[in-house]
Design an enzyme around this catalytic site. Structure first.
Site, PDB file in Angstrom:
ATOM      1  N   LYS A  22       0.828  -1.218   0.000  1.00  0.00           N
ATOM      2  CA  LYS A  22       0.000   0.000   0.000  1.00  0.00           C
ATOM      3  C   LYS A  22       0.859   1.265   0.000  1.00  0.00           C
ATOM      4  CE  LYS A  22      -1.836   1.670   4.025  1.00  0.00           C
ATOM      5  NZ  LYS A  22      -1.589   3.109   4.225  1.00  0.00           N
ATOM      6  N   ASN A  23       1.822   1.316   0.904  1.00  0.00           N
ATOM      7  CA  ASN A  23       2.587   2.552   1.060  1.00  0.00           C
ATOM      8  C   ASN A  23       3.558   2.808  -0.087  1.00  0.00           C
ATOM      9  OD1 ASN A  23       1.208   3.120   3.349  1.00  0.00           O
ATOM     10  ND2 ASN A  23       2.821   2.500   4.771  1.00  0.00           N
ATOM     11  N   CYS A 117      -5.040   8.252   9.649  1.00  0.00           N
ATOM     12  CA  CYS A 117      -5.275   7.462  10.856  1.00  0.00           C
ATOM     13  C   CYS A 117      -5.155   8.319  12.114  1.00  0.00           C
ATOM     14  CB  CYS A 117      -4.239   6.345  10.944  1.00  0.00           C
ATOM     15  SG  CYS A 117      -4.766   4.819  10.171  1.00  0.00           S
ATOM     16  N   ARG A 122       0.271  14.636  13.485  1.00  0.00           N
ATOM     17  CA  ARG A 122       1.148  14.287  12.362  1.00  0.00           C
ATOM     18  C   ARG A 122       1.446  15.537  11.547  1.00  0.00           C
ATOM     19  NH1 ARG A 122      -1.134   8.732   9.950  1.00  0.00           N
ATOM     20  NH2 ARG A 122       0.937   8.555   9.062  1.00  0.00           N
ATOM     21  N   ASP A 308       4.379   0.653  12.277  1.00  0.00           N
ATOM     22  CA  ASP A 308       3.173   0.046  11.701  1.00  0.00           C
ATOM     23  C   ASP A 308       2.997  -1.428  12.098  1.00  0.00           C
ATOM     24  OD1 ASP A 308       2.557   2.437  10.579  1.00  0.00           O
ATOM     25  OD2 ASP A 308       2.925   1.854   8.504  1.00  0.00           O
ATOM     26  N   ARG A 400      -8.783  -0.081   4.713  1.00  0.00           N
ATOM     27  CA  ARG A 400      -7.877   0.897   4.094  1.00  0.00           C
ATOM     28  C   ARG A 400      -6.566   0.242   3.694  1.00  0.00           C
ATOM     29  NH1 ARG A 400      -6.132   5.079   7.748  1.00  0.00           N
ATOM     30  NH2 ARG A 400      -4.787   5.311   5.959  1.00  0.00           N
TER      31      ARG A 400
HETATM   32  C1  UD1 Z   1       4.264   6.790   6.674  1.00  0.00           C
HETATM   33  C2  UD1 Z   1       3.302   5.621   6.540  1.00  0.00           C
HETATM   34  C3  UD1 Z   1       2.739   5.252   7.895  1.00  0.00           C
HETATM   35  C4  UD1 Z   1       3.873   4.999   8.889  1.00  0.00           C
HETATM   36  C5  UD1 Z   1       4.863   6.147   8.907  1.00  0.00           C
HETATM   37  C6  UD1 Z   1       6.113   5.846   9.738  1.00  0.00           C
HETATM   38  C7  UD1 Z   1       2.440   5.970   4.310  1.00  0.00           C
HETATM   39  C8  UD1 Z   1       1.268   6.325   3.465  1.00  0.00           C
HETATM   40  N1  UD1 Z   1       2.235   6.010   5.623  1.00  0.00           N
HETATM   41  O1  UD1 Z   1       3.494   7.868   7.193  1.00  0.00           O
HETATM   42  O2  UD1 Z   1       1.956   4.082   7.742  1.00  0.00           O
HETATM   43  O3  UD1 Z   1       3.318   4.864  10.194  1.00  0.00           O
HETATM   44  O4  UD1 Z   1       5.313   6.435   7.570  1.00  0.00           O
HETATM   45  O5  UD1 Z   1       6.748   4.718   9.241  1.00  0.00           O
HETATM   46  O6  UD1 Z   1       3.498   5.626   3.819  1.00  0.00           O
HETATM   47  N2  UD1 Z   1       6.945  14.144  11.019  1.00  0.00           N
HETATM   48  C9  UD1 Z   1       7.263  15.444  11.306  1.00  0.00           C
HETATM   49  N3  UD1 Z   1       7.150  16.356  10.302  1.00  0.00           N
HETATM   50  C10 UD1 Z   1       6.746  16.038   9.033  1.00  0.00           C
HETATM   51  C11 UD1 Z   1       6.446  14.714   8.752  1.00  0.00           C
HETATM   52  C12 UD1 Z   1       6.559  13.784   9.778  1.00  0.00           C
HETATM   53  O7  UD1 Z   1       7.619  15.774  12.435  1.00  0.00           O
HETATM   54  O8  UD1 Z   1       6.675  16.923   8.183  1.00  0.00           O
HETATM   55  C13 UD1 Z   1       7.040  13.118  12.078  1.00  0.00           C
HETATM   56  C14 UD1 Z   1       5.744  12.358  12.276  1.00  0.00           C
HETATM   57  O9  UD1 Z   1       4.873  13.017  13.152  1.00  0.00           O
HETATM   58  C15 UD1 Z   1       6.244  11.051  12.843  1.00  0.00           C
HETATM   59  C16 UD1 Z   1       7.584  10.861  12.121  1.00  0.00           C
HETATM   60  O10 UD1 Z   1       7.976  12.152  11.671  1.00  0.00           O
HETATM   61  O11 UD1 Z   1       6.486  11.169  14.223  1.00  0.00           O
HETATM   62  C17 UD1 Z   1       7.539   9.914  10.957  1.00  0.00           C
HETATM   63  O12 UD1 Z   1       6.448  10.297  10.116  1.00  0.00           O
HETATM   64  P1  UD1 Z   1       6.429   9.999   8.555  1.00  0.00           P
HETATM   65  O13 UD1 Z   1       7.520   9.042   8.247  1.00  0.00           O
HETATM   66  O14 UD1 Z   1       6.379  11.267   7.811  1.00  0.00           O
HETATM   67  O15 UD1 Z   1       5.048   9.276   8.401  1.00  0.00           O
HETATM   68  P2  UD1 Z   1       4.067   9.323   7.160  1.00  0.00           P
HETATM   69  O16 UD1 Z   1       4.814   9.552   5.903  1.00  0.00           O
HETATM   70  O17 UD1 Z   1       2.931  10.221   7.493  1.00  0.00           O
END
Ligand code: UD1
Length: 421
Positions: A22-23, A117, A122, A308, A400
């Site tokens: 999915k991701n 989620c 986030r 995850d 999802r």
């Molecule tokens: C992706 C995955 C999700 C998984 C996560 C961490 C997808 C669609 N989703 O989510 O299933 O749980 O990676 O492996 O691929 N953060 C910041 N600033 C930002 C972005 C993120 O501080 O601009 C923080 C987040 O709050 C979190 C950490 O960085 O604590 C990692 O988040 P991130 O890797 O960005 O997660 P997603 O891409 O949203």
């Protein structure tokens, strides 16, 4: 609304196939629809609500998309719209992936703040910071992100935040950089298998990305990306979930379509808990000859233990001997499922970003609720191992990210029925 009725006490036995990741497919479809200049054909695409939501977002921007079996045909956008509205984006956080590619292709984007989620706050500051490094002007107004740049220009940047690298920001900025002028170096990039898959896909479109699988990505901008044909990697988290399902039911399952390189930390921890994993070139056989032992886990970006899989492995550790500790370092509030597991007889205490799990001999079925995608997965696994009946509501979270989950599990001996309210 649908619910799953899970009759517990079943032992899983047989082969469970793993679907496409999915991701990986979400950003790959975005790249194909927005960055590409020709039709792309994607194989091994899972039939999931998130994929359908993304399809609606991309069709809203002007792409033409067909899904037949597990193949997605994407005709990129002729008259690209630059706005991704709240109604679509709120359903799925990954919709933010359109931001970087739209600016790279059109010079501007207007994208609603994403939903997704309920696993804690986030932020998207790293996505914004990365685009600003590439020369975009980004403002946030009334729930929308506005970004614009006549032409993005490559540069060096460090893309890690206080919780480590960001999967989403790495994908977004890597996609944007493919069509930027000059060379972009992303240090502190996420290394998850789906990021590598996106990079490989972009290279088959004609991008020039080096350092795939490492935390330093070098992206030399090109003028144009073409359509291509690509097979998406299998889903590491779905595979991990099935491994836990086999172990928690004391079953004997073969999880087909996964490699040890995709799930190094999951394999390591599962084996440490006493579960046997026998790998061959197509997948892994899971058996649990001894009692499951309590272990300690800290979630971390890849190649660390993935957040995850935190909920699912916690379900398994509820039935282990002794005490286990899980530190959740990526999404520190991601423990809503503990309350539901305790309702089934587990003994879990949460203290900030730490969960302490005292193993219990049995779980008992109960009415429970999925608060997010992976919470839904652990409750299905726990329900299969519990005595009696578990009724899981808010199944839409599960849909999802898991394709035909009850069908796949029933094929190997589970007893799960989907009912409508
Ligand atoms: C992706 C995955 C999700 C998984 C996560 C961490 C997808 C669609 N989703 O989510 O299933 O749980 O990676 O492996 O691929 N953060 C910041 N600033 C930002 C972005 C993120 O501080 O601009 C923080 C987040 O709050 C979190 C950490 O960085 O604590 C990692 O988040 P991130 O890797 O960005 O997660 P997603 O891409 O949203």
């Amino acid at each position: 609304m649908e619910r799953l009725i899970i009759k517990g006490g079943t032992r899983l036995e047989g082969t469970i196939p793993v679907s496409g990741c999915k991701n990986a497919v979400l950003p790959i479809a975005v790249a194909a629809a927005i960055l590409g200049d020709g039709v792309s054909v994607l194989h091994n695409v899972p039939n999931l609500t998130d994929v359908r939501t993304l399809r609606a977002v991309l069709e809203g921007l002007g792409a033409t998309i067909k899904l037949k079996d597990s193949t997605l045909y994407i005709e990129p956008i002729n008259h690209l719209e630059y706005e991704a509205p709240y109604d679509l984006v709120r359903k799925m956080r990954a919709s933010i992936y359109v931001l970087g590619p739209l600016v790279a292709k059109l010079g501007k984007a207007k994208v609603s703040f994403p939903g997704g989620c309920a696993i804690g706050p986030r932020p998207i500051d790293l996505h914004i910071r990365g685009l600003e490094h590439l020369g975009a002007e980004v403002t946030v107004e009334k729930g929308y992100i506005y970004a614009q740049a006549e032409r993005l220009v490559g540069t060096e940047m460090y893309l890690t935040g206080q919780y480590g690298p960001s999967v989403g920001a790495t994908a977004n900025i890597m996609m944007a950089a493919t069509l930027s002028q000059g060379t972009t170096v992303i240090r502190g990039a996420a290394c998850e298998p789906h990021i590598s898959d996106l990079a490989r896909f972009l290279n088959t479109m004609g991008a020039d990305i080096e350092g795939i699988g490492t935390s330093v990505l070098t992206i030399r901008g090109v003028k144009q990306l073409r359509g291509t044909e690509y097979t998406v990697i299998s889903d590491d988290i779905e595979a991990g979930t099935f491994i836990v399902a086999g172990a928690i039911t004391r079953g004997d399952v073969y999880v087909k379509g996964i490699t040890p390189q995709q799930i190094p930390a999951i394999s390591e921890k599962i084996v440490e808990a006493g579960v046997e994993l026998d790998w061959d070139d197509k997948g892994v056989r899971v058996t649990t000859p001894r009692e499951i032992k309590g272990i300690d886990i800290s979630t971390a970006p890849f190649p660390g233990f993935p957040t995850d899989m935190q909920a699912q492995i916690m379900g398994m550790l509820c039935l282990a001997s002794g005490t286990s500790i899980i530190n959740e370092n990526v999404h520190t509030d991601r423990f809503i499922h503990t309350a539901e597991l305790n309702r089934m007889g587990a003994d879990i205490t949460v203290d900030g970003g730490k969960a302490i799990i005292n193993g219990v001999p049995n779980l008992s079925g109960a009415p429970v609720m999925a608060s997010d995608l992976r919470a839904g997965a652990v409750l299905v696994a726990a329900g299969m191992a519990a005595s009696g009946e578990t009724v899981l509501s808010r199944v839409y979270h599960l849909d999802r990210g898991y394709e035909s989950i009850e069908k796949k599990l029933n094929n190997v001996g589970a007893n799960i029925t989907r009912v409508k309210d």
